[in-house]
Structure formats: C-alpha cells, structure tokens
Write a protein that holds these residues in place. Structure first.
Motif, PDB file in Angstrom:
ATOM      1  N   HIS A 159      11.041   5.576   4.665  1.00 28.28           N
ATOM      2  CA  HIS A 159      10.286   4.751   3.711  1.00 28.28           C
ATOM      3  C   HIS A 159      10.541   5.124   2.257  1.00 28.28           C
ATOM      4  O   HIS A 159      10.607   4.245   1.401  1.00 28.28           O
ATOM      5  CB  HIS A 159       8.784   4.815   4.032  1.00 28.28           C
ATOM      6  CG  HIS A 159       8.304   6.193   4.358  1.00 28.28           C
ATOM      7  ND1 HIS A 159       8.244   6.660   5.649  1.00 28.28           N
ATOM      8  CD2 HIS A 159       7.915   7.201   3.561  1.00 28.28           C
ATOM      9  CE1 HIS A 159       7.804   7.908   5.634  1.00 28.28           C
ATOM     10  NE2 HIS A 159       7.601   8.249   4.386  1.00 28.28           N
ATOM     11  N   LEU A 160      10.681   6.419   1.953  1.00 31.42           N
ATOM     12  CA  LEU A 160      10.820   6.814   0.543  1.00 31.42           C
ATOM     13  C   LEU A 160      12.032   6.145  -0.093  1.00 31.42           C
ATOM     14  O   LEU A 160      11.940   5.498  -1.130  1.00 31.42           O
ATOM     15  CB  LEU A 160      10.905   8.340   0.404  1.00 31.42           C
ATOM     16  CG  LEU A 160       9.580   9.099   0.582  1.00 31.42           C
ATOM     17  CD1 LEU A 160       9.813  10.608   0.441  1.00 31.42           C
ATOM     18  CD2 LEU A 160       8.525   8.644  -0.423  1.00 31.42           C
ATOM     19  N   GLY A 161      13.169   6.280   0.581  1.00 33.87           N
ATOM     20  CA  GLY A 161      14.402   5.706   0.036  1.00 33.87           C
ATOM     21  C   GLY A 161      14.367   4.190  -0.004  1.00 33.87           C
ATOM     22  O   GLY A 161      14.778   3.579  -0.997  1.00 33.87           O
ATOM     23  N   LEU A 162      13.849   3.592   1.062  1.00 28.03           N
ATOM     24  CA  LEU A 162      13.885   2.131   1.160  1.00 28.03           C
ATOM     25  C   LEU A 162      12.962   1.465   0.135  1.00 28.03           C
ATOM     26  O   LEU A 162      13.344   0.520  -0.548  1.00 28.03           O
ATOM     27  CB  LEU A 162      13.523   1.690   2.579  1.00 28.03           C
ATOM     28  CG  LEU A 162      14.592   1.999   3.647  1.00 28.03           C
ATOM     29  CD1 LEU A 162      14.030   1.815   5.056  1.00 28.03           C
ATOM     30  CD2 LEU A 162      15.830   1.124   3.448  1.00 28.03           C
ATOM     31  N   PRO A 213       3.279   9.348   5.943  1.00 27.56           N
ATOM     32  CA  PRO A 213       2.373  10.487   5.735  1.00 27.56           C
ATOM     33  C   PRO A 213       1.643  10.379   4.386  1.00 27.56           C
ATOM     34  O   PRO A 213       2.195   9.824   3.440  1.00 27.56           O
ATOM     35  CB  PRO A 213       3.317  11.694   5.720  1.00 27.56           C
ATOM     36  CG  PRO A 213       4.601  11.211   6.297  1.00 27.56           C
ATOM     37  CD  PRO A 213       4.680   9.748   6.051  1.00 27.56           C
ATOM     38  N   PRO A 214       0.413  10.922   4.317  1.00 25.02           N
ATOM     39  CA  PRO A 214      -0.404  10.806   3.102  1.00 25.02           C
ATOM     40  C   PRO A 214       0.307  11.265   1.829  1.00 25.02           C
ATOM     41  O   PRO A 214       0.186  10.603   0.792  1.00 25.02           O
ATOM     42  CB  PRO A 214      -1.607  11.710   3.389  1.00 25.02           C
ATOM     43  CG  PRO A 214      -1.674  11.779   4.881  1.00 25.02           C
ATOM     44  CD  PRO A 214      -0.280  11.616   5.396  1.00 25.02           C
ATOM     45  N   ASP A 215       1.080  12.344   1.895  1.00 26.88           N
ATOM     46  CA  ASP A 215       1.788  12.820   0.696  1.00 26.88           C
ATOM     47  C   ASP A 215       2.751  11.751   0.186  1.00 26.88           C
ATOM     48  O   ASP A 215       2.903  11.539  -1.017  1.00 26.88           O
ATOM     49  CB  ASP A 215       2.588  14.088   1.005  1.00 26.88           C
ATOM     50  CG  ASP A 215       1.673  15.303   1.080  1.00 26.88           C
ATOM     51  OD1 ASP A 215       0.447  15.110   0.869  1.00 26.88           O
ATOM     52  OD2 ASP A 215       2.172  16.411   1.359  1.00 26.88           O
ATOM     53  N   ASP A 216       3.430  11.113   1.144  1.00 23.84           N
ATOM     54  CA  ASP A 216       4.414  10.091   0.772  1.00 23.84           C
ATOM     55  C   ASP A 216       3.720   8.853   0.221  1.00 23.84           C
ATOM     56  O   ASP A 216       4.263   8.162  -0.637  1.00 23.84           O
ATOM     57  CB  ASP A 216       5.282   9.715   1.979  1.00 23.84           C
ATOM     58  CG  ASP A 216       6.230  10.845   2.368  1.00 23.84           C
ATOM     59  OD1 ASP A 216       6.306  11.839   1.605  1.00 23.84           O
ATOM     60  OD2 ASP A 216       6.881  10.742   3.421  1.00 23.84           O
ATOM     61  N   VAL A 217       2.514   8.574   0.731  1.00 19.33           N
ATOM     62  CA  VAL A 217       1.756   7.437   0.198  1.00 19.33           C
ATOM     63  C   VAL A 217       1.548   7.636  -1.295  1.00 19.33           C
ATOM     64  O   VAL A 217       1.788   6.728  -2.103  1.00 19.33           O
ATOM     65  CB  VAL A 217       0.396   7.282   0.926  1.00 19.33           C
ATOM     66  CG1 VAL A 217      -0.503   6.293   0.191  1.00 19.33           C
ATOM     67  CG2 VAL A 217       0.608   6.837   2.375  1.00 19.33           C
ATOM     68  N   ALA A 218       1.154   8.848  -1.661  1.00 18.48           N
ATOM     69  CA  ALA A 218       0.922   9.135  -3.081  1.00 18.48           C
ATOM     70  C   ALA A 218       2.217   8.977  -3.869  1.00 18.48           C
ATOM     71  O   ALA A 218       2.236   8.381  -4.959  1.00 18.48           O
ATOM     72  CB  ALA A 218       0.367  10.538  -3.235  1.00 18.48           C
ATOM     73  N   THR A 219       3.314   9.510  -3.322  1.00 19.57           N
ATOM     74  CA  THR A 219       4.609   9.398  -4.015  1.00 19.57           C
ATOM     75  C   THR A 219       4.982   7.939  -4.234  1.00 19.57           C
ATOM     76  O   THR A 219       5.405   7.540  -5.328  1.00 19.57           O
ATOM     77  CB  THR A 219       5.717  10.074  -3.164  1.00 19.57           C
ATOM     78  OG1 THR A 219       5.285  11.392  -2.838  1.00 19.57           O
ATOM     79  CG2 THR A 219       7.033  10.128  -3.910  1.00 19.57           C
TER      80      THR A 219
END
Lengths: 334, 163
Positions: free
Chosen positions: B97-100, B125-131
């Motif tokens: 998800h981060l890259g896409l 994951p919650p951390d990635d949601v914030a990112t």
C-alpha cells in the motif's frame, strides 16, 4: 512537474481540449452530461464538424454478450490503422438510487495508457431508452478533438437499440450463444436495426446454431433494400442497401475481429454510396433537435406564471365551465 | 512531492487557478452525481471489499467506475482523468500500500488532477495509516469499517471538491 487544476469555463476548456488536453475533454463531457445552459453554451462552441474519416459505430447487445471485450479488440485494429479512437460506454443508472456501476473499462484496460484512445463511461441518468441524452453532444466533442472513430457500446434490447441506431452511422448488434432462440431475436428488434450481426464467443457451443438461426431469420425478414420498421415517422427508418452479414468473432482471442472491421468498412461504404449515411446523419440531428425542443417545452411546465394559469383553468374545469382538452389547448396556445 | 490534504482543498497554486477560473465550477459540478473510481492496484486478487464498496457507493446515488484487478497507478490515474472523477478509492491487500498509494497521489498531481480526493482500504497497519494520511490520502477504511461510514466520507469530501 505538476499541472495546475483545470478551469471550469467552457471556452478555455474547449481550447485546451482541441489542443489535446484530455482532462479538458473529460470535463467537457461532464458539462455535456449535465445538460442545461452550460451544455447549450458548449454546443455553440463546438459545432459538429467531423473529420472526413469520421465514423460512429454502435455496438448494442445483451449484457454478457461481450460488447466491451469486442470493443477492446476493435480498438486494437483501428489503432493499427492509425485511427484515434473514442469509446463511449453507456450503462443504465439505477432507477432506485440514481447511481450507476460502470464496469466496461475492465475489459479495455489494455488500451488504458494509449494516448490516442479516450474511454469514457456514461450513465444514462434516467433517460428512457437506456442511452444518455448527452450522447450526440459527446460525439460532437470527440469529433472536434481529433478522434476519427467513435465506438458506442450500449446495453440494449428493443427501444434502446433503436435509439443507438439513430445516433450511429452503422450498428453492429453483438450476440452470444445461450441468449435464446430465433424467436427471442426477432422479438427484441435486433434484426431491424443491425447493419452487421456479430455472433461473439464463437468458441462456445451453440455459436454455429445461433449464426444459422440469424441467417434464417434474415431470409424470412425484410430483404435487402427494405426499410426497417422503426418507431416514429419515415425519417427515422433505417434503410439497408445490402443484407446484414452475420459474422463470428471471439473477442477473447481476437479471432474474426479483422473480418468484422472489414465488414463494417464494406457496409459503411455501401451506406455512403447509397446516400443512406448522409440521410442517417441528418436524421440523427433531427432527433437531437427534437430532444432539446422537448426539453424546452417541458421546462415551460415549471414556469410559475404558467402554473398559476393552469390552476385557474383547473378551477374552471371543476366548475363545469371548461373541459380538460380545451384547457390544455389554451395552455399550449399561451 | 507530497500532496496537500484534500480536506483543505487543493494546494496553493491550485487554489489560485480555481479562483482564476471563476464561477463556472459550481455551475458544472453542482447537482451532478458524484463520480468515483474504485480501483484495485497491484498484484493481489482479492476484490470482494472493492466490490462491496463500489455497490454501496452506487446505492448511495454515485456513479462508480470500477477498473478491475491488477491496475497500475498509471492506469488508475488515466482512468480518473478520462472519467472526470471526483474521488479515487484504492483497495490494497497485498502489503504494497505505501508504494502504490504514494505513486497514485504523485501521478494525480502530475496529471493536474491533484484536486481529486483519494481514499482507500485494505489490510493496512495503524503506523502506515498515519504515514499515508500524511502523504495526502484523505481516509483509510480498514476491516470493520461500515459502508455507511465510507459513503458519508466520500459524499462529504467529493462535495468539497464540487465547491
């Protein structure tokens, strides 16, 4: 390098779209779809002046017959001929929510990054007949933006197919095995509007039987040169100079698709030579003017002064001084 | 290149451009159904969530353009442009998800479609949601989110774009 968001005024959008800005074209399609005064202003800015090679190909057919896959295969062939292709995929809006799920692109994503292919999903937005009332305006737009082939994919049986045939230069009805026998076919009005009949999914069982059923139905139906019985007056009838060919295709493998393109070109040439193409384009404009005229008349029903007058006349009818027919005549005379 | 929060509208240069473009905006967009592209970027083939969301948005009166599986960010952004979409919803269950999401946001800005709101869902994951929210994703709906919540969010934020 970020490009700033687009303006919304039609004049600069038209300029940008003509210069090749696809965002501008996409937004202008929205303007046309929205109707009303912005669409009218847009139509004044974009007179219908198609290029000499312009062709509108209607692809009606039952859900699941493979229209989108076939459209994707046709894009491939027309692109190889150097044409710029616009695909307008029309699907019905839900009569309940007004929303629509537009999934025709799924089959066309192979062409999703081709700069010379413009694909737009269009919801019918409650228009009877299953076609968007904005379709003629959208066709004028893509013609003005340098596309030479427009593929109009639409769901259809009966009325909706008749309507697409009214706006297309040529209509290829897409069928697939498993959707009923010859009786069903003649019921649905398919034979009346088809310039070309396509039996798609030709690799499936029943394709040959369907092809034979269609040929037989054509034998017993109107012969070459006969007019098809369309709704409305003689100006709306389709005249076919030749018997519609029945072709087998397999959109999945591309089999038969070049043959379909040849048949379409052959039929189009025959339509042009006989004068029928010019007549159809004129009839399409007549239909468009009629539709806008009807909208203008409908708008008068909302006019407060007219509503008040209507109310007075209703009182007259209730009092026995007037009958509803005379009242309506007075209204339409006003 | 990071994207401005859609909640605050398009970036500064975008604001000026829209202001300069004048009043046509409301006239064109007001009253039309909200148009949403629902896309499955990347390699995972789990499209049930995307389809449930697509249906919910349609049932709420929106015009939903579904792209199908395995779309590249380039294809998704081209679709959003051609369809004149107000919003793009991405469903990612592959872990990429981060890259896409980042790539879709970048390409939207590059295409001049930075005013299109982006939301998404999947196993994130919650951390990635914030990112992702810091990157400019408007909202993320992870398992347990209700379709009602998603519909309400899209309606509110696409309406902001309609201005």
């Amino acid at each position: 390098m970020p490009i700033p968001p687009l303006p919304f005024d039609p004049a600069s959008l038209v300029e940008a779209a003509r210069a090749g800005d696809e965002r501008a074209l996409a937004r202008l399609v929205s303007v046309a779809e929205g109707g009303g005064e912005p669409a009218a202003r847009l139509a004044r800015l974009v007179p219908f002046q198609p290029p000499a090679s312009w062709q509108v190909i209607g692809l009606p057919g039952s859900p699941g017959a493979g229209k989108s896959s076939l459209a994707a295969a046709l894009i491939g062939v027309y692109r190889a001929e150097g044409r710029r292709v616009a695909v307008l995929a029309v699907d019905p809006s839900s009569p309940y929510s007004g929303g629509a799920l537009l999934g025709d692109r799924v089959r066309m994503q192979a062409h999703g990054l081709d700069d010379s292919v413009f694909i737009r999903s269009i919801a019918s937005r409650g228009h009877l007949g299953g076609l968007s009332p904005a379709l003629p305006d959208v066709l004028a737009l893509v013609a003005a933006c340098g596309y030479s082939t427009a593929l109009v994919e639409t769901l259809g049986a009966g009325q909706a197919e008749v309507e697409i045939a009214r706006h297309a230069d040529i209509t290829a009805v897409v069928l697939a095995p498993g959707f009923g026998d010859a009786v069903q076919l003649s019921k649905a009005g398919i034979l009346e509007i088809a310039d070309v009949l396509v039996v798609n999914k030709a690799d499936l069982e029943g394709a040959e039987a369907l092809r034979r059923a269609l040929e037989q139905a054509l034998d017993t139906a109107a012969g070459a040169g006969d007019t098809a019985a369309g709704a409305g007056g003689p100006s709306r009838r389709l005249v076919r100079p030749t018997r519609p060919p029945v072709l087998r295709t397999c959109a999945r493998t591309g089999e038969g698709v070049p043959g379909l393109v040849d048949a379409l070109e052959h039929q189009l040439a025959a339509l042009a030579a006989s004068g029928e193409l010019a007549r159809r384009r004129r009839a399409a404009v007549v239909a468009r003017i009629e539709a806008v005229w009807r909208e203008l008349v409908s708008a008068r029903f909302e006019d407060p002064t007219a509503r008040a007058r209507l109310d007075d006349l209703a009182a007259g009818v209730l009092a026995g001084d007037l009958d509803p027919y005379s009242a309506a005549r007075q209204m339409s005379g006003s | 290149m990071s994207r401005q929060q859609p909640l605050e509208g398009p970036g500064a240069d975008g604001d000026e451009a829209i202001a300069a473009a004048g009043a046509g905006r409301a006239e064109v967009l007001t009253g039309r159904p909200i148009r949403v592209v629902v896309a499955k970027p990347g390699l995972d083939g789990h499209d049930r969530g995307a389809k449930v969301v697509a249906r919910a948005l349609r049932d709420a009166g929106m015009e939903v353009i579904y792209t199908g599986l395995h779309q590249t960010p380039e294809q998704i952004v081209r679709t959003a442009v051609q369809e004149d979409a107000d919003a793009v919803g991405l469903s990612v269950l592959s872990g990429a998800h981060l890259g896409l999401f980042r790539r879709v946001l970048e390409l939207l800005v590059e295409a001049g479609a930075g005013d299109v709101v982006v939301f998404g869902g999947g196993i994130i994951p919650p951390d990635d949601v914030a990112t992702l929210e810091a990157l400019g994703v408007g909202a993320l709906f992870t398992p347990g989110a209700s379709t009602r919540e998603i519909v309400a969010w899209v309606r509110q934020h696409a309406a902001l774009r309609h201005g």
